[in-house]
Design a protein around this motif. Structure first.
Motif, PDB file in Angstrom:
ATOM      1  N   ALA A  34      15.539 -11.038   6.302  1.00 44.76           N
ATOM      2  CA  ALA A  34      15.935 -10.292   5.103  1.00 44.76           C
ATOM      3  C   ALA A  34      17.208 -10.810   4.442  1.00 44.76           C
ATOM      4  O   ALA A  34      17.244 -11.015   3.226  1.00 44.76           O
ATOM      5  CB  ALA A  34      16.090  -8.807   5.425  1.00 44.76           C
ATOM      6  N   GLU A  75       8.106  -5.660   3.548  1.00 50.19           N
ATOM      7  CA  GLU A  75       7.678  -6.306   4.799  1.00 50.19           C
ATOM      8  C   GLU A  75       7.662  -5.279   5.916  1.00 50.19           C
ATOM      9  O   GLU A  75       8.591  -4.481   6.064  1.00 50.19           O
ATOM     10  CB  GLU A  75       8.633  -7.452   5.149  1.00 50.19           C
ATOM     11  CG  GLU A  75       8.416  -8.068   6.525  1.00 50.19           C
ATOM     12  CD  GLU A  75       9.305  -7.435   7.600  1.00 50.19           C
ATOM     13  OE1 GLU A  75       8.819  -7.254   8.738  1.00 50.19           O
ATOM     14  OE2 GLU A  75      10.464  -7.112   7.299  1.00 50.19           O
ATOM     15  N   ARG A  76       6.596  -5.292   6.675  1.00 49.85           N
ATOM     16  CA  ARG A  76       6.480  -4.481   7.870  1.00 49.85           C
ATOM     17  C   ARG A  76       5.815  -5.322   8.952  1.00 49.85           C
ATOM     18  O   ARG A  76       4.774  -5.919   8.720  1.00 49.85           O
ATOM     19  CB  ARG A  76       5.664  -3.204   7.612  1.00 49.85           C
ATOM     20  CG  ARG A  76       6.349  -2.178   6.709  1.00 49.85           C
ATOM     21  CD  ARG A  76       7.594  -1.596   7.369  1.00 49.85           C
ATOM     22  NE  ARG A  76       8.228  -0.550   6.572  1.00 49.85           N
ATOM     23  CZ  ARG A  76       9.189  -0.751   5.665  1.00 49.85           C
ATOM     24  NH1 ARG A  76       9.612  -1.997   5.445  1.00 49.85           N
ATOM     25  NH2 ARG A  76       9.734   0.249   5.016  1.00 49.85           N
ATOM     26  N   ARG A  80       3.793  -9.171   4.717  1.00 51.45           N
ATOM     27  CA  ARG A  80       3.991  -8.544   3.413  1.00 51.45           C
ATOM     28  C   ARG A  80       3.192  -7.245   3.328  1.00 51.45           C
ATOM     29  O   ARG A  80       2.047  -7.171   3.763  1.00 51.45           O
ATOM     30  CB  ARG A  80       3.553  -9.495   2.294  1.00 51.45           C
ATOM     31  CG  ARG A  80       3.781  -8.927   0.899  1.00 51.45           C
ATOM     32  CD  ARG A  80       3.539  -9.956  -0.173  1.00 51.45           C
ATOM     33  NE  ARG A  80       2.140 -10.340  -0.272  1.00 51.45           N
ATOM     34  CZ  ARG A  80       1.667 -11.205  -1.169  1.00 51.45           C
ATOM     35  NH1 ARG A  80       2.490 -11.800  -2.009  1.00 51.45           N
ATOM     36  NH2 ARG A  80       0.395 -11.492  -1.192  1.00 51.45           N
ATOM     37  N   ASN A  88       8.867 -11.235   2.807  1.00 51.74           N
ATOM     38  CA  ASN A  88      10.248 -11.380   3.273  1.00 51.74           C
ATOM     39  C   ASN A  88      10.547 -12.838   3.587  1.00 51.74           C
ATOM     40  O   ASN A  88      11.239 -13.144   4.549  1.00 51.74           O
ATOM     41  CB  ASN A  88      10.464 -10.503   4.517  1.00 51.74           C
ATOM     42  CG  ASN A  88      11.929 -10.365   4.881  1.00 51.74           C
ATOM     43  OD1 ASN A  88      12.814 -10.580   4.057  1.00 51.74           O
ATOM     44  ND2 ASN A  88      12.188 -10.008   6.124  1.00 51.74           N
ATOM     45  N   MET A 105      13.552  -3.905  -2.542  1.00 52.90           N
ATOM     46  CA  MET A 105      13.240  -4.516  -1.244  1.00 52.90           C
ATOM     47  C   MET A 105      13.297  -3.514  -0.098  1.00 52.90           C
ATOM     48  O   MET A 105      14.228  -2.706   0.001  1.00 52.90           O
ATOM     49  CB  MET A 105      14.235  -5.651  -0.972  1.00 52.90           C
ATOM     50  CG  MET A 105      13.995  -6.439   0.291  1.00 52.90           C
ATOM     51  SD  MET A 105      15.272  -7.735   0.469  1.00 52.90           S
ATOM     52  CE  MET A 105      14.449  -8.869   1.566  1.00 52.90           C
ATOM     53  N   SER A 106      12.308  -3.587   0.774  1.00 48.67           N
ATOM     54  CA  SER A 106      12.322  -2.820   2.014  1.00 48.67           C
ATOM     55  C   SER A 106      11.731  -3.678   3.120  1.00 48.67           C
ATOM     56  O   SER A 106      10.652  -4.261   2.948  1.00 48.67           O
ATOM     57  CB  SER A 106      11.517  -1.525   1.876  1.00 48.67           C
ATOM     58  OG  SER A 106      11.557  -0.781   3.086  1.00 48.67           O
ATOM     59  N   THR A 107      12.444  -3.770   4.240  1.00 47.97           N
ATOM     60  CA  THR A 107      11.973  -4.555   5.366  1.00 47.97           C
ATOM     61  C   THR A 107      11.994  -3.706   6.628  1.00 47.97           C
ATOM     62  O   THR A 107      12.534  -2.600   6.646  1.00 47.97           O
ATOM     63  CB  THR A 107      12.842  -5.818   5.587  1.00 47.97           C
ATOM     64  OG1 THR A 107      14.156  -5.410   6.008  1.00 47.97           O
ATOM     65  CG2 THR A 107      12.947  -6.632   4.307  1.00 47.97           C
ATOM     66  N   THR A 108      11.406  -4.219   7.687  1.00 48.58           N
ATOM     67  CA  THR A 108      11.290  -3.456   8.925  1.00 48.58           C
ATOM     68  C   THR A 108      12.645  -3.053   9.483  1.00 48.58           C
ATOM     69  O   THR A 108      12.826  -1.931   9.958  1.00 48.58           O
ATOM     70  CB  THR A 108      10.519  -4.279   9.979  1.00 48.58           C
ATOM     71  OG1 THR A 108       9.267  -4.693   9.439  1.00 48.58           O
ATOM     72  CG2 THR A 108      10.271  -3.457  11.234  1.00 48.58           C
ATOM     73  N   THR A 111      16.973  -3.523   6.026  1.00 45.03           N
ATOM     74  CA  THR A 111      17.405  -2.540   5.040  1.00 45.03           C
ATOM     75  C   THR A 111      17.921  -1.265   5.708  1.00 45.03           C
ATOM     76  O   THR A 111      18.718  -0.534   5.119  1.00 45.03           O
ATOM     77  CB  THR A 111      16.273  -2.225   4.044  1.00 45.03           C
ATOM     78  OG1 THR A 111      15.042  -2.021   4.751  1.00 45.03           O
ATOM     79  CG2 THR A 111      16.081  -3.392   3.074  1.00 45.03           C
TER      80      THR A 111
END
Length: 251
Positions: A34, A75-76, A80, A88, A105-108, A111
């Motif tokens: 990230a 992203e998880r 994507r 990501n 933006m949101s990541t696992t 963030t």
């Protein structure tokens, strides 16, 4: 300058004002991937990165932004989010794609770490490519207590984030010359991260690949170019800084 390192957002103590002994600077790290993606997005002309731990909050904020001026990056589990413009990967955020756009933006993991230190007066993000630029900014701002926060993986320790934490601290030590400008480790976690950096500083990509999250990425696809990009040391001078709560801009 005192620097403490916390492996994950869950390990971060409640943030207090500097006048009450809290940090006046914070650095969030998520090497894979990230904060590397954030740095390259801003380098390549993105207007800003707006970070969210929750996808529903991201959707609501993005919907209020002009459609031709926004991108959704989600992203998880290293993949994507279905239907999103970006995942990501720092390789995907080319000037043609992100120029002039705000990235929601949101990541696992990364963030969530940003949210944990959102109230710190100076909030930066770091990766291996901009580690010296970030260290220089902390010294220029004369920070007295800095919290470096790794992102880990779903609450667990992350080798690559600790490597980068040590890289930032090492750069700060080298840059902080002159009277009364020493850099000191404020906890054992920071001291251990410095030792990790000394061990792997000449072979960062091998360290990233050996880490559990590196192995996870290898298992879900070809991420060779991402590894090369994320392990490059001092290839960027850009410093992402929180300009308003949750919003990162180039500085």
């Amino acid at each position: 300058m005192q620097i403490a390192y916390f492996h994950t957002s869950e390990a971060v103590p409640p943030v207090r004002p500097p006048s009450e002994g809290g940090p006046d600077g914070a650095v969030v790290i998520d090497v894979l991937r990230a904060t590397t993606t954030i740095a390259w997005s801003l380098q390549n002309g993105a207007e800003a990165i707006q970070a969210f731990a929750d996808l529903a909050e991201l959707e609501a904020a993005a919907a209020a932004w002009p459609a031709d001026q926004r991108l959704r990056a989600g992203e998880r589990g290293g993949k994507r989010v279905d239907g999103y413009d970006l995942g990501n990967s720092p390789l995907a955020v080319t000037p043609e794609v992100v120029g002039g756009k705000r990235i929601f933006m949101s990541t696992t993991n990364g963030t969530r770490s940003l949210a944990a230190v959102r109230e710190v007066p100076l909030l930066l993000t770091a990766c291996l490519p901009n580690r010296t630029a970030v260290a220089r900014r902390l010294i220029e701002r004369d920070c007295q207590l800095v919290w470096i926060v790794g992102s880990g993986w779903e609450g667990d320790y992350s080798l690559e984030d600790s490597l980068a934490a040590g890289a930032v601290a090492s750069a700060a030590i080298e840059l902080a010359v002159g009277p009364h400008r020493g850099v000191h480790c404020a906890n054992d976690e920071m001291l251990a991260a410095l030792a990790l950096w000394q061990q792997w500083r000449h072979d960062t990509e091998t360290c990233l690949r050996a880490a559990s999250h590196g192995q996870r990425l290898i298992g879900i696809g070809d991420h060779d170019a991402d590894f090369t990009c994320c392990s490059a040391v001092d290839s960027l001078q850009i410093v992402p800084i929180q300009a308003e709560p949750g919003v990162l801009r180039a500085s």
